[in-house]
Design a protein around this motif. Structure first.
Motif, mmCIF file in Angstrom:
data_model
loop_
_atom_site.group_PDB
_atom_site.id
_atom_site.type_symbol
_atom_site.label_atom_id
_atom_site.label_comp_id
_atom_site.label_asym_id
_atom_site.label_seq_id
_atom_site.Cartn_x
_atom_site.Cartn_y
_atom_site.Cartn_z
ATOM 1 N N HIS A 1 0.709 -1.206 -0.144
ATOM 2 C CA HIS A 1 0.015 -0.045 0.154
ATOM 3 C C HIS A 1 0.784 1.179 0.235
ATOM 4 N N GLY A 2 2.067 1.365 0.373
ATOM 5 C CA GLY A 2 2.862 2.396 0.537
ATOM 6 C C GLY A 2 2.394 3.456 1.691
ATOM 7 N N THR A 3 1.739 3.146 2.568
ATOM 8 C CA THR A 3 1.122 3.936 3.715
ATOM 9 C C THR A 3 1.545 3.349 5.066
ATOM 10 N N ILE A 4 1.485 4.110 5.901
ATOM 11 C CA ILE A 4 1.827 3.504 7.434
ATOM 12 C C ILE A 4 0.815 2.467 7.785
ATOM 13 N N PRO A 5 1.400 1.403 8.283
ATOM 14 C CA PRO A 5 0.743 0.259 8.585
ATOM 15 C C PRO A 5 -0.056 0.301 9.753
#
Length: 257
Positions: free
Chosen positions: A167-171
């Protein structure tokens, strides 16, 4: 326990002459796999008085209370917090994502949450979680018999890397959210869910034969994540001016009568 935690936080404010602006759960309880005897890992952000920021001498920027009665409490001073936030410090980003918030005052946490996307560095986070997974494998999962509850301290950082890769986002913090999103093999998922259920019920999860299906998944993922990390190059904007303004605003907001 929340009442006890709030009492401890109030005592810290009085003892150290600071104001706490944010306090959350940060450990296994926030990750969604606590045992009955898990510590309460309370982490907080605090603001010293204005004079602290004008001393020519180095000042201590961490408060750590002795661990007692399953209560582990420590906090970071605001300027230290903002410096680490600028570096995309993964534990700090987790604090801001925690669903177990014990205390929040003033506007600091909201302003940081607004800046999370700008501060987030996939590269820094992947290396943080990858090193965490590797370290825990080395410490806990090398022998034929292992403390199998320690699998979670390897699986979670691996899945956090998987989330970033996908996703390329903060998990997210919650382990089940990561697992349901990223583990598609039904057999592997069943093994992990069974282990998770045992841990939550407080069953003794000490030395047992290694679970080969989980172990194979860990080895494969660590190799794949390492390759992903080497190829990952990201750029992000310098948010220092925004954080400077946040520092000044918070100190004024907290300490102006």
């Amino acid at each position: 326990m929340k009442k006890r935690i709030l009492q401890e936080l109030k005592q810290i404010e009085e003892k150290y002459a600071v104001k706490i602006v944010y306090a959350v759960e940060s450990g296994s309880r926030a990750w969604g796999f606590p045992s009955q005897d898990s510590d309460y890992d309370v982490r907080f952000i605090y603001v010293p008085k204005k004079e602290w920021y004008f001393s020519i001498e180095p000042q201590r920027d961490v408060i750590e209370e002795p661990i007692h009665d399953l209560l582990d409490i420590s906090g970071w001073e605001l300027r230290k917090t903002l410096r680490l936030f600028k570096k995309s410090n993964p534990p700090l980003l987790e604090w801001l994502s925690s669903e177990i918030v014990y205390y929040e005052a003033f506007t600091t946490a909201d302003r940081l949450r607004e800046l999370r996307t700008a501060a987030f560095s996939p590269e820094a986070s992947v290396y943080h979680y990858l090193n965490m997974a590797k370290g825990n494998v080395k410490d806990y999962l090398q022998k034929d018999e292992v403390k199998i509850k320690k699998y979670f301290y390897v699986l979670r950082p691996i899945l956090a890397c998987g989330w970033i890769r996908k996703h390329g986002t903060i998990p997210p913090m919650d382990f089940s959210v990561l697992m349901n999103e990223l583990i598609t093999d039904d057999g592997l998922k069943s093994e992990i869910e069974h282990l998770l259920d045992r841990k939550r019920k407080g069953e003794e999860l000490d030395l047992e034969p290694r679970i080969h299906l989980i172990h194979e998944f860990i080895e494969t993922e660590i190799e794949g994540i390492a390759q992903f990390a080497r190829a990952l190059k990201t750029n992000k904007a310098d948010i220092t001016p925004e954080l400077d303004r946040l520092l000044l605003h918070t100190v004024e907001e907290v300490w102006t009568p």
